[in-house]
Design a protein around this motif. Structure first.
Motif, PDB file in Angstrom:
ATOM      1  N   GLU A   3     -19.288 -42.136  13.851  1.00 42.03           N
ATOM      2  CA  GLU A   3     -18.765 -42.762  12.696  1.00 42.03           C
ATOM      3  C   GLU A   3     -17.492 -42.992  12.261  1.00 42.03           C
ATOM      4  OE1 GLU A   3     -21.986 -43.736  10.820  1.00 42.03           O
ATOM      5  OE2 GLU A   3     -22.176 -43.538  12.847  1.00 42.03           O
ATOM      6  N   THR A   4     -16.801 -43.974  11.548  1.00 36.88           N
ATOM      7  CA  THR A   4     -15.528 -44.257  11.620  1.00 36.88           C
ATOM      8  C   THR A   4     -14.689 -43.044  10.965  1.00 36.88           C
ATOM      9  OG1 THR A   4     -16.011 -46.247  10.791  1.00 36.88           O
ATOM     10  CG2 THR A   4     -13.861 -46.011  10.684  1.00 36.88           C
ATOM     11  N   LYS A  17     -24.532 -41.284  -5.046  1.00 36.04           N
ATOM     12  CA  LYS A  17     -23.065 -41.331  -5.879  1.00 36.04           C
ATOM     13  C   LYS A  17     -22.547 -40.682  -7.015  1.00 36.04           C
ATOM     14  CE  LYS A  17     -22.372 -45.824  -3.233  1.00 36.04           C
ATOM     15  NZ  LYS A  17     -22.103 -47.142  -3.317  1.00 36.04           N
ATOM     16  N   LEU A  22     -20.857 -39.900   0.904  1.00 30.86           N
ATOM     17  CA  LEU A  22     -19.486 -39.921   1.440  1.00 30.86           C
ATOM     18  C   LEU A  22     -19.061 -41.204   0.750  1.00 30.86           C
ATOM     19  CD1 LEU A  22     -20.430 -38.996   4.871  1.00 30.86           C
ATOM     20  CD2 LEU A  22     -18.923 -37.621   3.533  1.00 30.86           C
ATOM     21  N   SER A  23     -17.799 -41.278   0.257  1.00 29.36           N
ATOM     22  CA  SER A  23     -17.323 -42.581  -0.508  1.00 29.36           C
ATOM     23  C   SER A  23     -17.028 -43.458   0.520  1.00 29.36           C
ATOM     24  CB  SER A  23     -16.391 -42.332  -1.468  1.00 29.36           C
ATOM     25  OG  SER A  23     -15.243 -41.698  -1.022  1.00 29.36           O
ATOM     26  N   GLY A  24     -17.300 -44.823   0.293  1.00 31.28           N
ATOM     27  CA  GLY A  24     -17.091 -45.618   1.259  1.00 31.28           C
ATOM     28  C   GLY A  24     -18.113 -45.673   2.662  1.00 31.28           C
ATOM     29  N   ALA A  25     -18.871 -44.960   2.573  1.00 25.74           N
ATOM     30  CA  ALA A  25     -19.824 -44.594   3.766  1.00 25.74           C
ATOM     31  C   ALA A  25     -21.240 -44.619   3.356  1.00 25.74           C
ATOM     32  CB  ALA A  25     -19.273 -43.708   4.489  1.00 25.74           C
ATOM     33  N   THR A  26     -21.618 -45.678   2.641  1.00 23.16           N
ATOM     34  CA  THR A  26     -23.148 -45.601   2.172  1.00 23.16           C
ATOM     35  C   THR A  26     -24.046 -45.328   3.163  1.00 23.16           C
ATOM     36  OG1 THR A  26     -22.388 -46.829   0.005  1.00 23.16           O
ATOM     37  CG2 THR A  26     -24.680 -47.006   0.890  1.00 23.16           C
ATOM     38  N   MET A  27     -23.891 -46.171   4.434  1.00 23.22           N
ATOM     39  CA  MET A  27     -24.736 -46.306   5.797  1.00 23.22           C
ATOM     40  C   MET A  27     -24.790 -44.968   6.290  1.00 23.22           C
ATOM     41  SD  MET A  27     -25.772 -49.400   5.370  1.00 23.22           S
ATOM     42  CE  MET A  27     -26.756 -49.551   6.871  1.00 23.22           C
ATOM     43  N   THR A  28     -23.586 -44.101   6.433  1.00 23.82           N
ATOM     44  CA  THR A  28     -23.667 -42.981   7.070  1.00 23.82           C
ATOM     45  C   THR A  28     -24.516 -41.985   6.160  1.00 23.82           C
ATOM     46  OG1 THR A  28     -21.569 -43.542   8.138  1.00 23.82           O
ATOM     47  CG2 THR A  28     -22.005 -41.184   7.943  1.00 23.82           C
ATOM     48  N   LEU A  73     -24.148 -45.476  10.706  1.00 25.35           N
ATOM     49  CA  LEU A  73     -23.968 -47.007  10.999  1.00 25.35           C
ATOM     50  C   LEU A  73     -23.550 -47.160  12.359  1.00 25.35           C
ATOM     51  CD1 LEU A  73     -23.023 -49.377   9.551  1.00 25.35           C
ATOM     52  CD2 LEU A  73     -20.636 -48.431   9.211  1.00 25.35           C
ATOM     53  N   TRP A  74     -22.930 -46.552  13.047  1.00 29.49           N
ATOM     54  CA  TRP A  74     -22.361 -46.961  14.546  1.00 29.49           C
ATOM     55  C   TRP A  74     -23.323 -46.324  15.472  1.00 29.49           C
ATOM     56  CZ3 TRP A  74     -19.779 -51.067  13.436  1.00 29.49           C
ATOM     57  CH2 TRP A  74     -18.986 -51.129  12.480  1.00 29.49           C
ATOM     58  N   LEU A 106     -14.184 -42.427   6.970  1.00 28.44           N
ATOM     59  CA  LEU A 106     -15.261 -42.977   6.245  1.00 28.44           C
ATOM     60  C   LEU A 106     -16.612 -42.232   6.631  1.00 28.44           C
ATOM     61  CD1 LEU A 106     -14.613 -46.906   6.634  1.00 28.44           C
ATOM     62  CD2 LEU A 106     -14.408 -45.742   4.480  1.00 28.44           C
ATOM     63  N   GLY A 107     -17.334 -42.862   7.404  1.00 22.24           N
ATOM     64  CA  GLY A 107     -18.313 -42.016   7.661  1.00 22.24           C
ATOM     65  C   GLY A 107     -18.332 -40.618   8.780  1.00 22.24           C
TER      66      GLY A 107
HETATM   67  C1  LIG Z   1     -13.681 -50.965  10.123  1.00 26.83           C
HETATM   68  C2  LIG Z   1     -14.939 -50.457   9.309  1.00 26.83           C
HETATM   69  C3  LIG Z   1     -15.606 -49.076   9.290  1.00 26.83           C
HETATM   70  C4  LIG Z   1     -16.845 -48.706   8.396  1.00 26.83           C
HETATM   71  N1  LIG Z   1     -17.105 -47.669   8.965  1.00 26.83           N
HETATM   72  C5  LIG Z   1     -18.268 -47.205   7.939  1.00 26.83           C
HETATM   73  C6  LIG Z   1     -18.763 -45.822   8.403  1.00 26.83           C
HETATM   74  O1  LIG Z   1     -18.536 -45.023   9.370  1.00 26.83           O
HETATM   75  N2  LIG Z   1     -19.808 -45.467   7.706  1.00 26.83           N
HETATM   76  C7  LIG Z   1     -20.444 -46.477   6.643  1.00 26.83           C
HETATM   77  O2  LIG Z   1     -21.352 -45.948   6.076  1.00 26.83           O
HETATM   78  N3  LIG Z   1     -19.865 -47.418   6.352  1.00 26.83           N
HETATM   79  C8  LIG Z   1     -18.716 -47.730   7.102  1.00 26.83           C
HETATM   80  N4  LIG Z   1     -17.906 -49.015   6.799  1.00 26.83           N
HETATM   81  C9  LIG Z   1     -18.262 -49.619   5.486  1.00 26.83           C
HETATM   82  C10 LIG Z   1     -19.725 -50.366   5.553  1.00 26.83           C
HETATM   83  O3  LIG Z   1     -19.456 -51.341   6.245  1.00 26.83           O
HETATM   84  C11 LIG Z   1     -19.968 -50.756   4.043  1.00 26.83           C
HETATM   85  O4  LIG Z   1     -19.248 -51.611   3.653  1.00 26.83           O
HETATM   86  C12 LIG Z   1     -20.164 -49.462   3.318  1.00 26.83           C
HETATM   87  O5  LIG Z   1     -21.228 -48.705   3.614  1.00 26.83           O
HETATM   88  C13 LIG Z   1     -20.262 -49.763   1.715  1.00 26.83           C
HETATM   89  O6  LIG Z   1     -20.440 -48.486   1.236  1.00 26.83           O
HETATM   90  P1  LIG Z   1     -19.905 -48.200  -0.366  1.00 26.83           P
HETATM   91  O7  LIG Z   1     -21.144 -48.720  -0.993  1.00 26.83           O
HETATM   92  O8  LIG Z   1     -19.901 -46.551  -0.366  1.00 26.83           O
HETATM   93  O9  LIG Z   1     -18.493 -48.623  -0.576  1.00 26.83           O
HETATM   94  C14 LIG Z   1     -17.105 -49.573   7.477  1.00 26.83           C
HETATM   95  C15 LIG Z   1     -16.441 -50.775   7.277  1.00 26.83           C
HETATM   96  C16 LIG Z   1     -15.360 -50.979   8.152  1.00 26.83           C
HETATM   97  C17 LIG Z   1     -14.663 -52.370   7.795  1.00 26.83           C
END
Ligand SMILES: Cc1cc2nc3c(=O)[nH]c(=O)nc-3n(C[C@H](O)[C@H](O)[C@H](O)COP(=O)(O)O)c2cc1C
Length: 266
Positions: free
Chosen positions: A180-181, A215, A232-238, A153-154, A184-185
């Protein structure tokens, strides 16, 4: 004797410039003196990451269960350079000093990737890559470790993919640098998630890269389940980035031709 005005402009400037000069000499001498040690540490870190991907070293240790250190364990690897287009070994680069990621930024040492083929968002792909081969005591291929990278993502994740001697099953995956965060990622570094990778199949029946980060897993034992790893949960892009980078590097534009040659016993 003229009065010495310590708060005069000339004096303030003299003191400020002197302090700056002394500090810059100190900082640059420290940088120059520490550079060789930094290079040694970077090299050690690289070897540790290769060993970890191959499952020869655990995440929190610098020796294996028998007390063997990084250098001793790494000596078991044969490092070779591979021409990614032909899949053949090449002596075109010095494996000791070759920097694969750097080569990908040199026009003469890399090729441009069209948008449609650039699933890992690399921009360019180097002509030559390093591979790390591990043999069993009987001389058969035990594992091969491949440097991989791709955009999350980043930023770009850099890591190693270890494949079993069957050239079909993942032995391990690990990233040594990414942006990555955390939480999350950044969970790509979580040992529990990394433990999901060994045993996953790389290629479908047609030989195409088939790893998927999902998922919801397919039922255990089903054909699809063999290629799946929990996203990874909350990290779809990663997660998508990881899936894409594995597919890229095990595909035709990555190590595919090399793995085919190795499979054919070349
Ligand atoms: C501060 C912040 C950091 C994030 N870091 C990541 C990240 O490292 N990797 C990632 O895939 N999504 C990250 N996200 C979330 C994405 O923006 C997006 O919401 C997410 O990929 C949706 O994933 P989900 O469908 O698993 O919830 C971050 C969002 C925020 C607000």
């Amino acid at each position: 004797m003229a009065d010495f005005n310590k708060e005069g402009l000339g004096n303030v400037l003299f003191v400020a410039i002197s302090v700056c000069l002394v500090c810059s000499i100190l900082v640059s001498s420290a940088a120059v003196m520490l550079k060789p040690q930094q290079q040694i540490n970077q090299e050690l870190d690289r070897k540790q990451n290769i060993l970890r991907a191959a499952g020869m070293l655990s995440a929190d240790s610098i020796t294996d269960s028998e007390g063997r250190g990084v250098e001793e364990l790494f000596e078991r690897f044969r490092v070779r350079a591979v021409n990614l287009q032909t899949g053949e070994y090449t002596d075109a680069v010095d494996v000791e000093s070759y920097d694969q990621a750097k080569a990908s930024r040199v026009i003469a040492a890399s090729r441009n990737l069209e948008t449609a083929e650039d699933i890992a968002t690399l921009g360019r792909r180097e002509h030559v890559a390093l591979v790390y081969l591990l043999e069993t005591e009987q001389g058969a291929l035990d594992k091969v470790v491949l440097p991989v990278r791709g955009y999350g993502l980043w930023g770009t994740l850099f890591g190693y993919l270890a494949i079993e001697g069957d050239l079909h099953t993942i032995a391990g995956l690990g990233f040594y640098t990414h942006k990555e965060t955390p939480g999350l990622g950044g969970e790509v570094d979580n040992p529990d998630w990394k433990a999901l990778w060994p045993g996953v199949s790389l290629f479908d029946e047609s030989g195409a890269p088939a790893v998927r980060l999902v998922k919801t897993r397919s039922p255990e034992g089903s054909a699809a389940a063999a290629f799946e790893v929990d996203a990874l949960s909350g990290a779809t892009m990663t997660s998508r980035g990881v899936e894409n980078l594995i597919r890229f590097w095990t595909g035709e534009l990555g190590y595919g031709p090399f793995l085919n040659k190795l499979q054919a016993g070349a």
